[in-house]
Design a protein around this motif. Structure first.
Motif, mmCIF file in Angstrom:
data_model
loop_
_atom_site.group_PDB
_atom_site.id
_atom_site.type_symbol
_atom_site.label_atom_id
_atom_site.label_comp_id
_atom_site.label_asym_id
_atom_site.label_seq_id
_atom_site.Cartn_x
_atom_site.Cartn_y
_atom_site.Cartn_z
ATOM 1 N N LEU A 1 0.824 -1.208 0.000
ATOM 2 C CA LEU A 1 0.000 0.000 0.000
ATOM 3 C C LEU A 1 0.857 1.255 0.000
ATOM 4 C CD1 LEU A 1 -2.921 -0.920 2.435
ATOM 5 C CD2 LEU A 1 -2.663 -1.375 -0.004
ATOM 6 N N ASP A 2 1.951 1.246 0.753
ATOM 7 C CA ASP A 2 2.860 2.404 0.778
ATOM 8 C C ASP A 2 3.438 2.659 -0.607
ATOM 9 O OD1 ASP A 2 2.401 2.718 3.465
ATOM 10 O OD2 ASP A 2 4.261 1.747 4.107
ATOM 11 N N CYS A 3 3.820 1.577 -1.287
ATOM 12 C CA CYS A 3 4.391 1.687 -2.628
ATOM 13 C C CYS A 3 3.351 2.223 -3.611
ATOM 14 C CB CYS A 3 4.907 0.326 -3.077
ATOM 15 S SG CYS A 3 5.998 0.374 -4.504
ATOM 16 N N MET A 4 2.127 1.737 -3.502
ATOM 17 C CA MET A 4 1.057 2.225 -4.369
ATOM 18 C C MET A 4 0.791 3.704 -4.124
ATOM 19 S SD MET A 4 -1.757 -0.865 -4.473
ATOM 20 C CE MET A 4 -2.853 0.124 -5.473
ATOM 21 N N SER A 5 0.780 4.100 -2.864
ATOM 22 C CA SER A 5 0.532 5.495 -2.517
ATOM 23 C C SER A 5 1.601 6.412 -3.111
ATOM 24 C CB SER A 5 0.499 5.639 -0.991
ATOM 25 O OG SER A 5 0.303 6.985 -0.622
ATOM 26 N N THR A 6 2.859 5.967 -3.061
ATOM 27 C CA THR A 6 3.951 6.744 -3.635
ATOM 28 C C THR A 6 3.787 6.873 -5.139
ATOM 29 O OG1 THR A 6 5.438 5.973 -1.889
ATOM 30 C CG2 THR A 6 6.461 6.946 -3.824
ATOM 31 N N ASN A 7 3.323 5.805 -5.790
ATOM 32 C CA ASN A 7 3.101 5.858 -7.231
ATOM 33 C C ASN A 7 1.959 6.793 -7.607
ATOM 34 O OD1 ASN A 7 5.169 4.176 -8.187
ATOM 35 N ND2 ASN A 7 3.994 2.335 -7.760
ATOM 36 N N ARG B 1 1.280 9.561 -5.999
ATOM 37 C CA ARG B 1 1.861 10.912 -5.907
ATOM 38 C C ARG B 1 2.782 11.197 -7.094
ATOM 39 N NH1 ARG B 1 2.352 9.362 -0.458
ATOM 40 N NH2 ARG B 1 4.566 8.922 -0.723
ATOM 41 N N ALA B 2 3.616 10.208 -7.465
ATOM 42 C CA ALA B 2 4.550 10.398 -8.580
ATOM 43 C C ALA B 2 3.797 10.608 -9.888
ATOM 44 C CB ALA B 2 5.486 9.199 -8.682
ATOM 45 N N THR B 3 2.734 9.851 -10.101
ATOM 46 C CA THR B 3 1.946 9.977 -11.323
ATOM 47 C C THR B 3 1.307 11.357 -11.408
ATOM 48 O OG1 THR B 3 1.502 7.593 -11.353
ATOM 49 C CG2 THR B 3 0.027 8.995 -12.647
ATOM 50 N N ASN B 4 0.792 11.845 -10.299
ATOM 51 C CA ASN B 4 0.204 13.185 -10.277
ATOM 52 C C ASN B 4 1.255 14.254 -10.543
ATOM 53 O OD1 ASN B 4 -2.480 12.492 -9.826
ATOM 54 N ND2 ASN B 4 -2.245 12.460 -7.610
ATOM 55 N N HIS C 1 -5.742 14.342 -12.434
ATOM 56 C CA HIS C 1 -5.050 13.848 -11.248
ATOM 57 C C HIS C 1 -5.867 12.731 -10.608
ATOM 58 C CE1 HIS C 1 -1.867 17.083 -10.290
ATOM 59 N NE2 HIS C 1 -2.061 16.993 -11.588
ATOM 60 N N ILE C 2 -5.184 11.832 -9.957
ATOM 61 C CA ILE C 2 -5.832 10.663 -9.379
ATOM 62 C C ILE C 2 -5.666 10.653 -7.859
ATOM 63 C CG2 ILE C 2 -5.658 9.219 -11.420
ATOM 64 C CD1 ILE C 2 -3.114 7.996 -10.287
ATOM 65 N N GLN C 3 -6.524 9.915 -7.216
ATOM 66 C CA GLN C 3 -6.494 9.821 -5.757
ATOM 67 C C GLN C 3 -6.721 8.382 -5.325
ATOM 68 O OE1 GLN C 3 -9.132 12.560 -3.827
ATOM 69 N NE2 GLN C 3 -8.563 11.935 -1.759
ATOM 70 N N MET C 4 -5.938 7.946 -4.357
ATOM 71 C CA MET C 4 -6.091 6.598 -3.832
ATOM 72 C C MET C 4 -7.416 6.511 -3.061
ATOM 73 S SD MET C 4 -3.028 4.538 -1.973
ATOM 74 C CE MET C 4 -3.038 2.771 -1.782
ATOM 75 N N ARG C 5 -8.197 5.480 -3.338
ATOM 76 C CA ARG C 5 -9.511 5.332 -2.708
ATOM 77 C C ARG C 5 -9.433 4.327 -1.573
ATOM 78 N NH1 ARG C 5 -13.218 4.912 -8.202
ATOM 79 N NH2 ARG C 5 -12.724 6.993 -9.033
ATOM 80 N N GLU C 6 -9.559 4.822 -0.374
ATOM 81 C CA GLU C 6 -9.405 3.967 0.799
ATOM 82 C C GLU C 6 -10.546 2.983 0.968
ATOM 83 O OE1 GLU C 6 -8.659 6.324 4.227
ATOM 84 O OE2 GLU C 6 -6.746 7.097 3.477
ATOM 85 N N SER C 7 -11.672 3.272 0.353
ATOM 86 C CA SER C 7 -12.818 2.366 0.488
ATOM 87 C C SER C 7 -12.826 1.293 -0.598
ATOM 88 C CB SER C 7 -14.123 3.172 0.414
ATOM 89 O OG SER C 7 -14.215 3.857 -0.829
ATOM 90 N N ASN D 1 -7.749 0.156 -7.055
ATOM 91 C CA ASN D 1 -6.734 1.212 -7.034
ATOM 92 C C ASN D 1 -5.659 0.981 -8.089
ATOM 93 O OD1 ASN D 1 -7.003 3.348 -4.728
ATOM 94 N ND2 ASN D 1 -7.736 1.437 -3.838
ATOM 95 N N CYS D 2 -5.317 -0.282 -8.336
ATOM 96 C CA CYS D 2 -4.398 -0.595 -9.441
ATOM 97 C C CYS D 2 -4.984 -0.092 -10.759
ATOM 98 C CB CYS D 2 -4.146 -2.094 -9.531
ATOM 99 S SG CYS D 2 -3.045 -2.763 -8.267
ATOM 100 N N ASP D 3 -6.285 -0.316 -10.950
ATOM 101 C CA ASP D 3 -6.943 0.109 -12.188
ATOM 102 C C ASP D 3 -6.909 1.629 -12.354
ATOM 103 O OD1 ASP D 3 -7.497 -2.509 -12.824
ATOM 104 O OD2 ASP D 3 -9.577 -2.446 -12.114
ATOM 105 N N ILE D 4 -7.016 2.355 -11.251
ATOM 106 C CA ILE D 4 -6.961 3.823 -11.310
ATOM 107 C C ILE D 4 -5.592 4.280 -11.820
ATOM 108 C CG2 ILE D 4 -6.941 5.946 -9.926
ATOM 109 C CD1 ILE D 4 -9.017 4.580 -8.080
ATOM 110 N N ILE D 5 -4.522 3.697 -11.267
ATOM 111 C CA ILE D 5 -3.174 4.073 -11.700
ATOM 112 C C ILE D 5 -2.951 3.654 -13.153
ATOM 113 C CG2 ILE D 5 -0.705 3.938 -11.228
ATOM 114 C CD1 ILE D 5 -1.288 3.149 -8.409
ATOM 115 N N ILE D 6 -3.392 2.447 -13.510
ATOM 116 C CA ILE D 6 -3.220 1.970 -14.881
ATOM 117 C C ILE D 6 -3.880 2.929 -15.872
ATOM 118 C CG2 ILE D 6 -3.930 0.176 -16.522
ATOM 119 C CD1 ILE D 6 -3.502 -1.868 -14.256
#
Length: 225
Positions: A26-32, A34-37, A53-59, A65-70
């Motif tokens: 999760l930490d690694c995903m969160s960093t990605n 931020r980097a993508t934004n 811009h994208i945001q990690m969805r905690e729910s 969340n992988c799909d959002i970054i992709i």
């Protein structure tokens, strides 16, 4: 103590490993995120892109969340490819080749790219050419982003994909139940190994991605200052 822990004394240790690996993922995903934004912000400001811009969805789940970054990375790929097409269309073949010739001076490449963006966008920032050359001339889009998209798709499709990213606050037993339900020793080991495999590849690719973005953004900051 659970019956499975009595039967398999190393289960508590494996459970803690699983929780730790989940948090690392999760930490690694969160960093990605931020980097993508950060990359999207540079492309939007200097190259006329329109990347949301994208945001990690905690729910949501890991897969969601992988799909959002992709989706965001795919949009970055698409818009960078359009930039390359604009360059190819507006430039003479010889000048276009210069953009990718490692022997050509970078300042000349930047000047060529900036001229194209002045034609395409009208008014552009002084760093537009530099950003374009840095991104087009590196493997950030062609290799690094493609690799991350592939790994994110694998993670989303694995047993990890269905886990909610907020599950860490629910306690050990709830985490384990959400991952594989009532686990026996072999299942727990399989889950840990799955995490370890995916996380090792994901972290390595993420570090390359984040390092490439830092190089671009640091150059932008130097130009501004």
């Amino acid at each position: 103590m659970a019956l499975s822990d009595l039967l398999y004394p190393d289960n508590p240790k494996r459970r803690q490993e699983l929780i730790h690996l989940h948090q690392e993922l999760l930490d690694c995903m969160s960093t990605n995120f931020r980097a993508t934004n950060e990359l999207a912000g540079v492309l939007n400001e200097h190259l006329g892109c329109t990347i949301t811009h994208i945001q990690m969805r905690e729910s949501s789940t890991v897969k969601e969340n992988c799909d959002i970054i992709i989706q965001a990375m795919s949009e970055i790929q698409h818009q960078v490819q359009k930039i390359d097409s604009d360059m190819k269309e507006k430039l003479e073949p010889v000048l276009y080749q210069k953009l990718y010739d490692i022997k050509e001076p970078e300042l000349e490449k930047i000047a060529i790219a900036h001229k194209v963006f002045s034609i395409v966008l009208g008014e552009v920032t002084s760093t537009a050419g530099m950003v374009a050359i840095k991104i087009l001339g590196s493997n950030l889009i062609t290799l690094t982003v493609s690799k991350l998209i592939s790994l994110l798709a694998q993670i989303g499709a694995s047993v990890l994909g269905g886990i909610s990213i907020t599950i860490l606050g629910l306690g050990i037993e709830m985490i384990l139940h959400a991952i594989l339900g009532a686990m026996e020793r072999n299942q727990l080991l399989a889950a840990v190994r799955s995490y370890e495999k995916h996380l090792a590849e994901f972290k390595a690719a993420s570090e390359k991605y984040q390092r490439a973005i830092r190089e671009v953004t640091s150059l932008v900051r130097q130009q501004v200052s």
